[in-house]
Motif scaffolding. Structure first.
Motif, mmCIF file in Angstrom:
data_model
loop_
_atom_site.group_PDB
_atom_site.id
_atom_site.type_symbol
_atom_site.label_atom_id
_atom_site.label_comp_id
_atom_site.label_asym_id
_atom_site.label_seq_id
_atom_site.Cartn_x
_atom_site.Cartn_y
_atom_site.Cartn_z
ATOM 1 N N LYS A 40 0.851 -1.181 0.000
ATOM 2 C CA LYS A 40 0.000 0.000 0.000
ATOM 3 C C LYS A 40 0.890 1.236 0.000
ATOM 4 N N CYS A 73 -7.611 -0.204 -12.617
ATOM 5 C CA CYS A 73 -6.577 -0.454 -11.597
ATOM 6 C C CYS A 73 -5.255 -0.865 -12.249
ATOM 7 N N ARG A 108 -3.909 2.607 -13.140
ATOM 8 C CA ARG A 108 -3.788 3.648 -12.112
ATOM 9 C C ARG A 108 -3.089 3.173 -10.845
ATOM 10 N N LEU A 109 -2.956 1.861 -10.637
ATOM 11 C CA LEU A 109 -2.164 1.389 -9.485
ATOM 12 C C LEU A 109 -0.682 1.288 -9.846
ATOM 13 N N ARG A 144 -3.644 7.478 -8.188
ATOM 14 C CA ARG A 144 -3.177 6.173 -7.694
ATOM 15 C C ARG A 144 -3.741 5.916 -6.295
ATOM 16 N N GLU A 145 -3.658 6.940 -5.470
ATOM 17 C CA GLU A 145 -4.221 6.832 -4.119
ATOM 18 C C GLU A 145 -5.730 6.559 -4.191
ATOM 19 N N TRP A 188 -6.242 2.937 -5.011
ATOM 20 C CA TRP A 188 -5.909 2.102 -3.857
ATOM 21 C C TRP A 188 -7.068 2.107 -2.869
ATOM 22 N N LYS A 212 -9.851 -0.026 -4.163
ATOM 23 C CA LYS A 212 -9.525 -1.418 -3.857
ATOM 24 C C LYS A 212 -9.729 -1.742 -2.372
ATOM 25 N N GLN A 233 -5.001 -5.088 -9.393
ATOM 26 C CA GLN A 233 -3.541 -5.023 -9.327
ATOM 27 C C GLN A 233 -3.009 -4.164 -10.468
ATOM 28 N N PRO A 234 -1.823 -3.594 -10.304
ATOM 29 C CA PRO A 234 -1.205 -2.906 -11.442
ATOM 30 C C PRO A 234 -0.919 -3.906 -12.564
#
Lengths: 254, 254, 254, 254
Positions: A9, A188, A191-192, A201-202, A205, A208, A225-226
């Protein structure tokens, strides 16, 4: 497929709030009967009754979950579109919201700067600025200045929709977002990624994290997941170091 | 259908540029053969050959245009999706671009503030501010201030993607937009309305003006109108005065 | 990225026609200036002029092509949406067209069985039936029968839209399809896979073949590949043998 | 807006089943807080809490419903996208399903004829045929014939995906469909029109009937109407007689 869940994280850097307020009830059952309808002589109404039954006829949860695992692993994702999630997203910057609404397979309702007056404290401070005293001073001055100029413009009769032209990107905004699970899975991946802008990105997260709290999803959130984790390599020219590149894994000729 | 073309062009208030740089060749022929394919035993390849022929077998232009008139009047618009237009849009504010990209049936490529440094003069001044000397002074001061703060932040090592948090909505941006004719028709109904924000209204007037210049479109651009002209009444609660409301035209019970 | 182009063309099994009749002029230039606009201080109008210039100021073709190679390899595909292709597709079965129109990011205009009478010879014969004399006989009988029944139903006054209920899936249909390059790239990953139904697989091989003939695309069609070639492994549970599975390439834990 | 609800239910002609199996909980509250977020300084999380509260702080139902009435009447429909409905649709013909999946803003999971064998009684009989003894006899013969041919083809080793080429359009199919309220509203305008094919018209009458049963929707289903009711006139060249045409209502010049 067994994905590695070691992706750590990030340190959250802002006060944004991402709250799941609503979602398709019985999400696993919904995607399951959609998938089963494609390959079954039984109709979806009967499949639905069996999937939500409360007696011994109920299709076991493990069976449903295992089918979805297989669906996700093999890339047949359209059944995931039947599951929708609605989020209350607050206090992201307008820089972030401008990126966010570029995702076209989603529904957004956003606070309007044409109609809602900007408040004094409604600005996001990036961490690089927050942690740099010199930067923080001139940032605060400018924001304060912008807010005062906005108020003066409104006072002398400039319409809010024009006065807001002085409002900086840092201005906070609120959005209601509905997105289906297939699109959340796709977004995701982008953006992850550690190359994504920190704020969006935050945001994902937290999307998720919200999905991870729902017991009914039975771990479906783990698949968010990225792209490197999904693919098994980094498809960018240069990797952030978390995964090797495609070429490093597969060689030059494939 | 004979639409009234008395809708007057607004006074353009900004320096935005909207330039049509590319579009589907033979647009009328393309939409025509798509429409004919639905109702004909002939295949689209033969229909295409007849529509673009240069001899006496050519389907007359009037016949093609008249079919499209009928298609538009009766609301069977899907054939209009085969015609695409690509625009170079320059010097709109980020306030405007944030609205623009909310249209999801279109393709956008936008200048990034994460990577491209903000220039000194790159700000849109709304007309209400331009024409009000008091407003203009404090607006200019703030913009100048914001630009200086941005430069200082970059100088002391803040990444561009974070320094841009001080950049006001007035900042100019560039976008490449591809949109099909059906969607342009739909968006114009909303954005040519006098209630639309002035900048995006100006943008779609210029979109319409660009399409009006294309001889090959044979007047198709005339159909780009605010919704009141299309409907024959204003569907809003209160009309701007150009058209009566639905209730005034049709009565309360319908 | 250097993709292996050893994927062999399947033996075409039907008489379907897939003819590219129209596309965005200057396709490489269009995608290039869209990509450049994102990272450049120059506006798209100037970039466009430089990309299509006919003097020494012209941006070299190699530079444009090389940028697009990079764009595709690293997965930043949105700029490919600005390039559209319109195909005349003839003599595919209604079984195939029903699959085809499931792709939602495309525009279709299809021959209507409600309005166009079914012709005697308008049926697709699958290769497995064509090459099996016993199967061929009963297939032909049934088709002949269906056609006669259809004609009789129309003769005794049943509307065409209801008489067609006896028409088999084998019935040929025509479609005009407009699809952008990004979506063609995505769809080919699924439909060029050896597991895809033979008819839609043939359709997208012909789409690829049509694009391969366009010199202006400078080899962009080479990127149209089944997903195994793009990924470097087969993501399905069991591979057709052309590529190893994800697990075989990357191991169990990634 | 007060719409006339005299549109009579058609006589249902088939045995199709349309069963609402799942939908966004608190649908009115969800659309309401999306609409309020646009014009309020309050964030969506707080608005949500107030809208679903069970004490005296609760936003009254009438207030929420009245805002949505206004939203629908004035055409600001995007907030309706946050409400999703999932239907189990059974025993529609493949002729009907081919039309249905043309609606691109929806998610479909359909029974596959490649994998699921066709059953003996699985065919839709149009009412015009059912009620005409001569037609019924030759229709039944053909269907019986087609089924026997299909079975024989499978028996002698033809794959199901090719044997199905003899299966008529009348073959029943099952679909799971998720569609949001905005799109249901748009599709009903087209498909509830008396000119729509009878089977898909029946399908959307049943969609409307299902939504009408949900107390939580507080009458939102009443807005699902053919386009003439929405517009106040028939936009087609010739009216079915239920409403006058645009020209008859508004005159030639508007």
């Amino acid at each position: 497929m067994c994905l590695p869940f070691f992706i750590v994280k990030p340190n959250y850097k802002s006060n944004m709030k991402v709250k799941l307020i609503n979602y398709t009830p019985n999400p696993i059952e919904t995607a399951f009967i959609a998938a089963r309808t494609c390959y079954s002589g039984d109709g979806p109404e009967k499949l639905w009754e069996l999937s939500v039954a409360e007696d011994e006829n109920k299709i076991p949860d493990e069976k449903m979950h295992s089918l979805l695992d297989n669906v996700i692993a093999s890339g047949h994702h359209s059944v995931l579109e039947h599951i929708n999630f609605t989020f209350a997203i607050e206090e992201i910057s307008r820089a972030c919201s401008h990126q966010l609404v570029r995702h076209r397979i989603a529904n957004f309702s956003q606070q309007s700067q044409r109609y809602v007056a900007v408040k004094r404290d409604a600005f996001v401070v990036p961490d690089t600025i927050k942690s740099n005293p010199d930067a923080k001073i001139i940032f605060d001055e400018l924001i304060d200045n912008a807010k005062k100029t906005y108020d003066k413009l409104v006072d002398i009769g400039i319409p809010k929709e024009d006065a807001r032209f002085v409002i900086p990107n840092a201005a906070k905004t609120n959005i209601v977002m509905t997105m289906n699970f297939r699109e959340i899975y796709n977004v995701c991946q982008i953006r992850l990624c550690t190359r994504a802008q920190w704020e969006i990105r935050e945001l994902f997260w937290k999307v998720k994290a919200e999905l991870s709290k729902i017991d009914e999803l039975k771990g479906l959130a783990d698949y968010l997941q990225p792209k490197c984790v999904i693919l098994g390599y980094c498809p960018e020219n240069r990797s952030c170091g978390m995964y090797p590149t495609r070429e490093e894994v597969l060689g030059n000729d494939s």
